[in-house]
Enzyme design. Structure first.
Site, mmCIF file in Angstrom:
data_model
loop_
_atom_site.group_PDB
_atom_site.id
_atom_site.type_symbol
_atom_site.label_atom_id
_atom_site.label_comp_id
_atom_site.label_asym_id
_atom_site.label_seq_id
_atom_site.Cartn_x
_atom_site.Cartn_y
_atom_site.Cartn_z
ATOM 1 N N CYS A 79 13.172 6.035 -4.173
ATOM 2 C CA CYS A 79 13.551 6.794 -2.979
ATOM 3 C C CYS A 79 14.437 5.948 -2.064
ATOM 4 O O CYS A 79 15.546 5.621 -2.429
ATOM 5 C CB CYS A 79 12.284 7.322 -2.291
ATOM 6 S SG CYS A 79 12.624 8.671 -1.159
ATOM 7 N N HIS A 167 9.176 10.221 -6.724
ATOM 8 C CA HIS A 167 8.047 9.287 -6.596
ATOM 9 C C HIS A 167 7.184 9.299 -7.863
ATOM 10 O O HIS A 167 6.336 10.173 -8.021
ATOM 11 C CB HIS A 167 7.199 9.668 -5.382
ATOM 12 C CG HIS A 167 7.887 9.368 -4.096
ATOM 13 N ND1 HIS A 167 7.769 8.157 -3.448
ATOM 14 C CD2 HIS A 167 8.755 10.090 -3.359
ATOM 15 C CE1 HIS A 167 8.515 8.150 -2.367
ATOM 16 N NE2 HIS A 167 9.122 9.330 -2.286
ATOM 17 N N GLU A 169 4.777 7.418 -8.582
ATOM 18 C CA GLU A 169 3.404 6.997 -8.300
ATOM 19 C C GLU A 169 2.492 8.170 -7.940
ATOM 20 O O GLU A 169 1.272 8.051 -7.962
ATOM 21 C CB GLU A 169 3.393 5.951 -7.175
ATOM 22 C CG GLU A 169 3.833 6.436 -5.785
ATOM 23 C CD GLU A 169 5.356 6.474 -5.590
ATOM 24 O OE1 GLU A 169 6.097 6.377 -6.590
ATOM 25 O OE2 GLU A 169 5.796 6.617 -4.432
ATOM 26 N N SER A 221 -24.931 -7.249 2.109
ATOM 27 C CA SER A 221 -25.298 -6.025 2.832
ATOM 28 C C SER A 221 -25.982 -5.013 1.926
ATOM 29 O O SER A 221 -26.483 -4.007 2.398
ATOM 30 C CB SER A 221 -24.033 -5.385 3.400
ATOM 31 O OG SER A 221 -23.241 -4.887 2.325
#
Ligand code: XMP
Length: 510
Positions: A79, A167, A169, A221
């Site tokens: 892009c 794109h 992705e 945790s």
């Protein structure tokens, strides 16, 4: 050393997604701001230029010093990246006649081009751009077009430089993964050796070299990140890793004991600290959510500091920081912004915070942390646990906290979660929990009137907790959970289900 792909970020919302896709192909990559290019060494196999909310036509368009790699390494512009290369090579970028967002079809694909190898003759892609490459110089070759975008993909003839307007992705680009694979494997020559096992091996060796015989302290945790960090460190420094797991009295039913046992079974050198009363004392009379959070944070630091002091000669504090926390965000309109998280050894901090910091997970995305955890043998019940907030049940008890309310909520939460697990719904929701409401309502049990509290149930689907939708749990399951809670827990006579999405609500009620 690990071979890698360098992703230069121009501030696109999709940059992290590019990195995720590259890594899904077992290729390691790093995201860096366009104006902070790291040293390009022999391990750098190729460069990807991201998209951007900016336009190359703006006077203050983000500029990259691409002489460092242009023509020297394989290069893929996506892009804005594609437009940038085209414009800087003598092409012309102009506003699109129609702004293009969403699905488009590559109609003409030069399938014998290495970037387009194995792609079908037509392929759906995702477009999101306001500018378009109007003219390309003679030494460029168009390798794919759509009906409206002639230069949808190009190669600089005889080089390994490519540009794509769409794109790859985004999952809506149905052959995007194949295209990225072509670039990474066939063009850059990456060997796809970035696996959870390889990461674990390399990082354990690096931790050994870094930490040598030093002692390290880590707060566990019960969540995935700190657990995976502990396993890596344990394999690197063994008993020199001192883990501290604090019972703040706000964990779920039996959680402290069961998680502590899991850690011990894994061979970790872990100390369980019962600090329930210190937290309850600090919370007494506090109803405001932010004051509760602050009190819990403060007491945690005090408890951790006390415990860390009991370990002689500690040099390092380990943290479970992950990659999204350390990627520098790029703001093309206001200049590159600061790092999101940093650790400064400044005065006024508790002693343990003045230790040197080691962050074994700082190059991993959350799903990669899970995969590394699995490779290291972390049990499924820790790997697949729902996120649980640091302040625990304190922010699921609206209003002030008492040990009695905690006990009631622990029971309700236990029944809720057990039913979700039994019905196969636990792994289908992203996070679930019960909330204790500070209101009483009238009920009838047997022949007796009751006036008891309300429990709300929350279950959401989400990807990252930033947005969420309420889970459509089956009515039968909700009915059973409601019955089980009301019949078994004295003090609760009404159960409600939260059907709010985020936004505008949040996942937690406080
Ligand atoms: P919200 O309620 O903001 O929650 O939609 C999004 C995610 O963050 C968790 N959360 C917290 N985690 N300390 C934490 O460690 C907090 O104070 C806290 N508040 C919310 C929440 O559980 C959810 O996963």
């Amino acid at each position: 050393m690990q071979e890698k792909i360098l992703i230069l970020d121009f501030g696109s919302q999709y940059t992290q997604l590019i990195a995720r896709r590259v890594r899904e192909l077992n290729v390691y990559c790093e995201i860096h701001p366009f104006n902070k290019i790291p040293e390009i060494d022999s391990f750098t196999k190729g460069v990807i230029l991201s998209g951007s909310p900016a336009s190359v036509r703006q006077a203050d368009a983000p500029q990259v010093d691409f002489n460092q790699f242009h023509g020297k390494l394989p290069l893929l512009g996506v892009c804005y990246g594609a437009q940038y290369i085209a414009q800087h090579s003598g092409g012309n970028v102009a506003p699109s006649e129609i702004r293009e967002y969403g699905r488009a079809n590559l109609e003409y694909i030069h399938v014998s081009n290495p970037l387009m190898n194995e792609l079908p003759v037509r392929s759906q892609v995702w477009m999101s751009h306001g500018d378009t490459i109007k003219e390309i110089p003679d030494h460029f070759e168009i390798i794919a077009s759509t009906d409206t975008v002639k230069v949808a993909a190009y190669q600089i003839k005889g080089t390994q430089t490519y540009g794509i307007q769409f794109h790859p992705e985004v999952t809506h680009s149905t052959d995007g993964k194949q295209l990225l694979q072509n670039f990474l494997i066939d063009i850059c020559g990456c060997s796809q050796d970035w696996t959870p096992f390889a990461f674990a091996d390399t990082s354990i060796q690096e931790l050994k070299d870094q930490l040598k015989d030093d002692k390290v302290v880590l707060g566990l945790s019960g969540g995935v990140d700190s657990s995976v960090a502990a396993l890596l460190l344990h394999q690197a420094v063994g008993k020199n890793l001192h883990c501290i797991f604090v019972d703040n009295g706000l964990l779920r039913k039996n959680e402290f004991e069961s998680v502590l046992h899991s850690y011990q079974d894994l061979g970790l050198n872990v100390k369980g600290v019962d600090a329930k009363q210190r937290f309850y004392d600090a919370l007494q009379g506090l109803s405001d959510p932010e004051l509760k959070r602050k009190a819990i944070g403060r007491v945690f630091i005090e408890v951790f500091d006390d415990e860390a002091h009991q370990i002689s000669d500690v040099k390092w504090l380990a943290q479970g920081t992950i990659y999204p926390d350390v990627i520098e965000s790029v703001s093309v309109n206001g200049g590159p912004s600061a790092t999101i998280k940093s650790h400064h050894n400044v005065g006024g901090l508790p002693d343990f915070m003045k230790l040197k910091i080691v962050e074994p997970l700082k190059s991993l995305f959350k799903d990669e942390v899970r995969r590394v955890g699995k490779a290291l043998g972390l049990p499924d019940d820790i790997l697949g646990r729902h996120p649980f907030p640091g302040p625990g049940l304190a922010i699921r008890i609206l209003g002030d906290i008492t040990p009695e309310k905690v006990a009631i909520l622990q029971e309700a939460d236990y029944i809720y979660i057990k039913n979700l697990k039994d019905a196969g719904w636990y792994d289908k929701v992203w996070q679930a929990g019960a909330i204790y409401l500070p209101i009483q309502s009238v009920g009838v049990m047997g022949d007796e009137r009751t006036y008891e509290n309300v429990v709300a149930l929350r279950a959401v689907s989400s990807v990252d907790g930033m947005t969420a939708d309420w889970s459509h749990l089956p009515y039968d399951l909700l009915a059973k959970i409601s019955n089980d809670i009301i019949n078994n827990i004295k003090g609760i006579n009404r159960v409600v289900y939260d059907i709010s999405s985020k936004p505008p609500a949040t996942i937690e009620w406080e």
